[in-house]
Design an enzyme around this catalytic site. Structure first.
Site, PDB file in Angstrom:
ATOM      1  N   LYS A  33     -20.871  54.522  81.587  1.00 60.78           N
ATOM      2  CA  LYS A  33     -21.452  54.881  80.098  1.00 60.78           C
ATOM      3  C   LYS A  33     -20.937  56.165  79.831  1.00 60.78           C
ATOM      4  O   LYS A  33     -20.355  56.841  80.430  1.00 60.78           O
ATOM      5  CB  LYS A  33     -23.195  55.123  80.459  1.00 60.78           C
ATOM      6  CG  LYS A  33     -23.455  56.130  81.199  1.00 60.78           C
ATOM      7  CD  LYS A  33     -25.089  56.218  81.195  1.00 60.78           C
ATOM      8  CE  LYS A  33     -25.317  57.260  82.162  1.00 60.78           C
ATOM      9  NZ  LYS A  33     -26.687  58.089  81.756  1.00 60.78           N
ATOM     10  N   ARG A 118     -40.159  57.464  82.080  1.00 63.95           N
ATOM     11  CA  ARG A 118     -39.162  57.455  80.999  1.00 63.95           C
ATOM     12  C   ARG A 118     -39.100  56.400  80.443  1.00 63.95           C
ATOM     13  O   ARG A 118     -39.203  55.963  79.013  1.00 63.95           O
ATOM     14  CB  ARG A 118     -37.643  58.143  81.326  1.00 63.95           C
ATOM     15  CG  ARG A 118     -36.885  58.259  80.285  1.00 63.95           C
ATOM     16  CD  ARG A 118     -35.645  59.006  80.742  1.00 63.95           C
ATOM     17  NE  ARG A 118     -34.798  57.946  81.671  1.00 63.95           N
ATOM     18  CZ  ARG A 118     -33.601  58.335  82.213  1.00 63.95           C
ATOM     19  NH1 ARG A 118     -32.945  59.727  81.891  1.00 63.95           N
ATOM     20  NH2 ARG A 118     -33.056  57.408  82.955  1.00 63.95           N
ATOM     21  N   TYR A 246     -10.992  85.724  67.205  1.00 62.35           N
ATOM     22  CA  TYR A 246     -12.215  86.101  66.164  1.00 62.35           C
ATOM     23  C   TYR A 246     -12.832  87.071  66.795  1.00 62.35           C
ATOM     24  O   TYR A 246     -13.055  87.395  68.173  1.00 62.35           O
ATOM     25  CB  TYR A 246     -12.916  84.664  66.134  1.00 62.35           C
ATOM     26  CG  TYR A 246     -12.587  83.739  65.197  1.00 62.35           C
ATOM     27  CD1 TYR A 246     -12.204  84.150  63.838  1.00 62.35           C
ATOM     28  CD2 TYR A 246     -12.139  82.783  65.573  1.00 62.35           C
ATOM     29  CE1 TYR A 246     -11.737  83.060  62.902  1.00 62.35           C
ATOM     30  CE2 TYR A 246     -11.516  81.739  64.910  1.00 62.35           C
ATOM     31  CZ  TYR A 246     -11.439  81.872  63.474  1.00 62.35           C
ATOM     32  OH  TYR A 246     -10.685  80.858  62.585  1.00 62.35           O
ATOM     33  N   MET A 292     -11.794  76.951  67.094  1.00 62.31           N
ATOM     34  CA  MET A 292     -12.291  75.378  67.118  1.00 62.31           C
ATOM     35  C   MET A 292     -11.006  74.572  67.480  1.00 62.31           C
ATOM     36  O   MET A 292     -11.379  73.570  68.239  1.00 62.31           O
ATOM     37  CB  MET A 292     -12.167  75.140  65.812  1.00 62.31           C
ATOM     38  CG  MET A 292     -13.047  73.626  65.498  1.00 62.31           C
ATOM     39  SD  MET A 292     -12.833  73.235  63.550  1.00 62.31           S
ATOM     40  CE  MET A 292     -14.434  74.368  63.214  1.00 62.31           C
TER      41      MET A 292
END
Length: 337
Positions: A33, A118, A246, A292
């Site tokens: 998964k 759950r 930054y 980014m």
């Protein structure tokens, strides 16, 4: 271009160690998964299939379709029933309402709620579940549960395991009376496999252990499979007192050569904010705030290894290695070597 390189020998070694402990590859459901925990679903499953593994687990039917040709049995854990299911796969029944919403006649595994609360049915709901299963013509493959604390050193794991033992006993009895046979049962995830011995009447679900991250049992000698690399965009000499990135977070304590490399938080890396020391796997320190699409670090050549053991990054960011790995962008090229 940044890339992920997977260690073929390490992956084969991990799978062999796990298979030896649980009684063979045929007893293993490989959990694929979420892009095989960030490692690359198709790539990893192809390797595992070559090594004799025949069962897999995915989150969705879309994931299952990517590997449908590789395994004899694929269990979809978190499908939302819609009545148009792909009959090649098995589906988890996570509560009684699924029987009315799934396509009739599907292969299913019924989830048992043994303490996690759950998903799954309680033991008291077995009669109704089996009635609905027969009414809908479903092909019952078996039952499974999930441990809530197998990765924590407490008695909780053993108490829940005993709950499933009792559930299995009751489920076998009632299923046989209802005409269902040849059922499979599975409960152990990676951490539970490490804490258990003897799997004669159960299959297992192997997640992060296959990729080299044991929780307890170092005797398995598992090896991390994934290494993440970044390539140089540019380099320069940062003079003493100059700042980079930054917020001008990092100030050079002396003249130093730095590099800007082509990975950033858009690629799924946790955003380093310049606080504390974070070293790349190849040894260079990251400098200033991550951008980014890039980060700055002490110059390390045309390519640097950003991480080769997710536990180091997990420790810095106060999380678990799972989160570090699953966030890696699926667009980063991956290959075995």
């Amino acid at each position: 271009m940044s890339e992920i390189i997977l260690d073929r020998a390490a992956y084969a070694h991990n799978l062999a160690q796990i298979a030896a402990k649980v009684g063979g590859a045929e007893r293993v459901f490989l959990v694929a998964k979420d892009n095989s925990y960030g490692h690359g679903c198709r790539l990893c499953c192809e390797e595992a299939a070559k090594l004799g593994f025949v069962r897999a687990v995915t989150r969705s039917a879309t994931e299952a379709a990517q590997i449908a040709d590789l395994f004899d049995e694929i269990l979809v854990l978190s499908h939302i029933p819609g009545g148009d299911e792909d009959e090649r796969f098995c589906y988890a029944v996570n509560d009684l309402s699924y029987f009315a919403r799934l396509k009739r006649g599907l292969k299913i595994y019924i989830a048992a709620d043994t303490a996690m609360h759950r998903n799954g049915i309680a033991a008291s709901e077995l009669d109704e579940a089996l009635r609905l299963c027969k009414q809908g013509g479903f092909k019952l493959c078996g039952f499974f549960t999930h441990f809530r604390a197998s990765d924590e050193l407490s008695g909780d794991f053993f108490a829940q395991r005993q709950n499933f033992i009792e559930f299995k006993r009751l489920a076998r009895q009632k299923a046989a009376a209802a005409g269902f046979g040849n059922l499979k049962f599975h409960s152990s995830n990676s951490a539970a496999i490490e804490r258990s011995a003897g799997f004669e009447d159960e299959y297992v679900r192997v997640g992060m252990a296959q990729f080299g991250y044991p929780q307890f049992d170092e005797s398995l000698n598992l090896r991390p499979v994934l290494k993440l690399y970044a390539d140089l965009i540019s380099s320069r000499v940062l003079k003493k007192g100059e700042r980079v990135g930054y917020g001008a977070k990092f100030e050079a304590p002396h003249d130093m050569r730095i590099g800007t490399y082509d990975l950033g938080y858009a690629d799924g890396l946790f955003r380093y904010d310049g606080e504390g020391e974070l070293a790349l796997a190849s040894g260079q320190k990251m400098l200033g705030k991550m951008s980014m699409d890039s980060f700055c670090a002490e110059f390390g050549g045309e390519q640097v290894c950003v991480l080769d053991d997710a536990r180091a990054w997990a420790k810095h960011f106060g999380t678990i290695e799972y989160e570090i790995l699953v966030k890696l962008n699926s667009n980063i090229p991956r290959r075995f070597q």
